[in-house]
Motif scaffolding. Sequence first.
Motif, PDB file in Angstrom:
ATOM      1  N   GLY A 294      14.831  20.689   5.224  1.00  0.00           N
ATOM      2  CA  GLY A 294      13.424  20.939   4.940  1.00  0.00           C
ATOM      3  C   GLY A 294      12.571  20.176   5.928  1.00  0.00           C
ATOM      4  O   GLY A 294      12.853  19.016   6.242  1.00  0.00           O
ATOM      5  N   PHE A 295      11.544  20.845   6.445  1.00  0.00           N
ATOM      6  CA  PHE A 295      10.611  20.172   7.374  1.00  0.00           C
ATOM      7  C   PHE A 295       9.261  20.078   6.701  1.00  0.00           C
ATOM      8  O   PHE A 295       8.759  21.065   6.159  1.00  0.00           O
ATOM      9  N   TYR A 296       8.657  18.927   6.786  1.00  0.00           N
ATOM     10  CA  TYR A 296       7.383  18.695   6.104  1.00  0.00           C
ATOM     11  C   TYR A 296       6.356  18.082   7.050  1.00  0.00           C
ATOM     12  O   TYR A 296       6.111  16.875   7.018  1.00  0.00           O
ATOM     13  N   PRO A 297       5.771  18.893   7.903  1.00  0.00           N
ATOM     14  CA  PRO A 297       4.735  18.364   8.773  1.00  0.00           C
ATOM     15  C   PRO A 297       3.507  18.004   7.946  1.00  0.00           C
ATOM     16  O   PRO A 297       3.108  18.773   7.070  1.00  0.00           O
ATOM     17  N   ASP A 298       2.982  16.830   8.189  1.00  0.00           N
ATOM     18  CA  ASP A 298       1.847  16.369   7.384  1.00  0.00           C
ATOM     19  C   ASP A 298       0.876  15.617   8.299  1.00  0.00           C
ATOM     20  O   ASP A 298       1.174  14.504   8.749  1.00  0.00           O
ATOM     21  N   PRO A 299      -0.270  16.218   8.604  1.00  0.00           N
ATOM     22  CA  PRO A 299      -1.198  15.606   9.560  1.00  0.00           C
ATOM     23  C   PRO A 299      -1.701  14.224   9.135  1.00  0.00           C
ATOM     24  O   PRO A 299      -2.125  13.435   9.969  1.00  0.00           O
ATOM     25  N   ARG A 300      -1.630  13.913   7.822  1.00  0.00           N
ATOM     26  CA  ARG A 300      -2.117  12.598   7.367  1.00  0.00           C
ATOM     27  C   ARG A 300      -1.098  11.490   7.625  1.00  0.00           C
ATOM     28  O   ARG A 300      -1.390  10.313   7.517  1.00  0.00           O
ATOM     29  N   GLU A 301       0.172  11.881   7.897  1.00  0.00           N
ATOM     30  CA  GLU A 301       1.254  10.898   8.040  1.00  0.00           C
ATOM     31  C   GLU A 301       1.241  10.196   9.386  1.00  0.00           C
ATOM     32  O   GLU A 301       0.916  10.810  10.403  1.00  0.00           O
ATOM     33  N   ARG A 302       1.623   8.931   9.396  1.00  0.00           N
ATOM     34  CA  ARG A 302       1.792   8.237  10.677  1.00  0.00           C
ATOM     35  C   ARG A 302       3.229   7.811  10.894  1.00  0.00           C
ATOM     36  O   ARG A 302       3.600   7.350  11.955  1.00  0.00           O
ATOM     37  N   GLU A 303       4.017   7.996   9.841  1.00  0.00           N
ATOM     38  CA  GLU A 303       5.428   7.617   9.970  1.00  0.00           C
ATOM     39  C   GLU A 303       6.320   8.842   9.860  1.00  0.00           C
ATOM     40  O   GLU A 303       5.955   9.815   9.190  1.00  0.00           O
ATOM     41  N   VAL A 304       7.469   8.759  10.502  1.00  0.00           N
ATOM     42  CA  VAL A 304       8.478   9.808  10.311  1.00  0.00           C
ATOM     43  C   VAL A 304       9.506   9.249   9.331  1.00  0.00           C
ATOM     44  O   VAL A 304       9.998   8.127   9.493  1.00  0.00           O
ATOM     45  N   GLU A 305       9.793  10.052   8.318  1.00  0.00           N
ATOM     46  CA  GLU A 305      10.702   9.598   7.272  1.00  0.00           C
ATOM     47  C   GLU A 305      11.800  10.648   7.107  1.00  0.00           C
ATOM     48  O   GLU A 305      11.505  11.842   7.053  1.00  0.00           O
ATOM     49  N   VAL A 306      13.045  10.190   7.036  1.00  0.00           N
ATOM     50  CA  VAL A 306      14.158  11.128   6.873  1.00  0.00           C
ATOM     51  C   VAL A 306      14.942  10.731   5.623  1.00  0.00           C
ATOM     52  O   VAL A 306      15.372   9.578   5.498  1.00  0.00           O
TER      53      VAL A 306
END
Length: 359
Positions: A294-306
């Motif tokens: 699943g890919f969850y692009p989120d413009p509010r995010e500043r971190e990449v989380e897996v």
Amino acid sequence: MRAIIIGVGQCGTKIADIFALVDFEVLAVNTSRGDLEYLKHIPPERRILIGESLVGGKGVNANPVLGREAMKRDLPLVMRKIASLVGYEDVDVFFLTFGFGGGTGAGGTPVLAEALKEEYPEALVVALGALPLKEEGIRPTINAAITIDKLSKVVDSIIAIDNNKLKESGDDISQAYEKINYTIVERIASLLALIDVPGEQTLDASDLKFVLRAMGSFATIGYAKADASKVKSLSRLIIRSFENEGLYLDVNIEAALYGLVAIHGPPEALKAKEIFEALNELTRRIRGKQIFRGFYPDPREREVEVVTLLSGIYESRSIEEIVMTAKKYAVEFMRAKEEAEIKKRELLSGLPDFDDIYP
Ligand code: GDP
């Protein structure tokens, strides 16, 4: 996706209490009245005391045989409570939280899991338990081995969290447990929050259920996170989540049947080429070759989380160590018992009947 959390025993209800804090549907089951009263976030009507006729609300003192008996005796009460609070509609999965090394959770969880599988044939039952610390000694290890054996016959998957792996050096035990409990809840909660999110390439409940329906084998969660501006290689970050440093249990990932990977972060950081590179690497490595993503692009995010979930695993050093230690102990104990019997017979053989000496 509807997930119900049921905590059993002290460790299990403490973990469940944090799930309640973040608004999950939660129940707590314990043989200790004091431990149930100590919970902060689970409402009183969702706390169930079991085994009162057996131990009078005082707990089972880390004895899983008593824990099992307590759950068996009060199973009708527990199942009635679950039916009245949860109903039968749309339950996708029960997560049963517990400590492998204690009594109520270790003994009671397999009994409850079996009853839930019967009563809710459509729902998954997943055991989510903490493995004992090595320094706790032999008893918790044996309790864990017994519980692994029983659970593997009734649940869909066992997500085992190795306390040894998560404990940070320097922490005292209660600090360590508290941190580990928050980590467990955060990971499961962040995974569940990404299920059924609208979007093109997202994960749905059937993907997660597919991965967790794995014949009572082990599953493990992995995790990796970094500031988006500092990620040099996204594929490396993703791979780190399912390599040993990112996983919460030592496993041979090559033995896994299924994998699930959710990647969340600012859109510009989620580069498709790097994601596919990492996913191809994971597919190549695991035996079952089945990966959900699943890919969850989120413009509010500043971190990449897996967040990663690997399942269908039978090869784990943590688990093997526990089972082998328990087996070795059982063999040595039986030998010592036999030798004691022989010694007793040798010592007392030939002893006259003193009734004849003292007429
Ligand atoms: P029970 O109440 O009889 O089920 O026993 P506990 O829940 O206290 O289980 C004891 C085992 O769980 C020990 O072997 C500990 O390793 C582990 N444990 C106890 N409390 C916690 C906790 O809060 N967090 C974690 N992660 N593990 C715990």
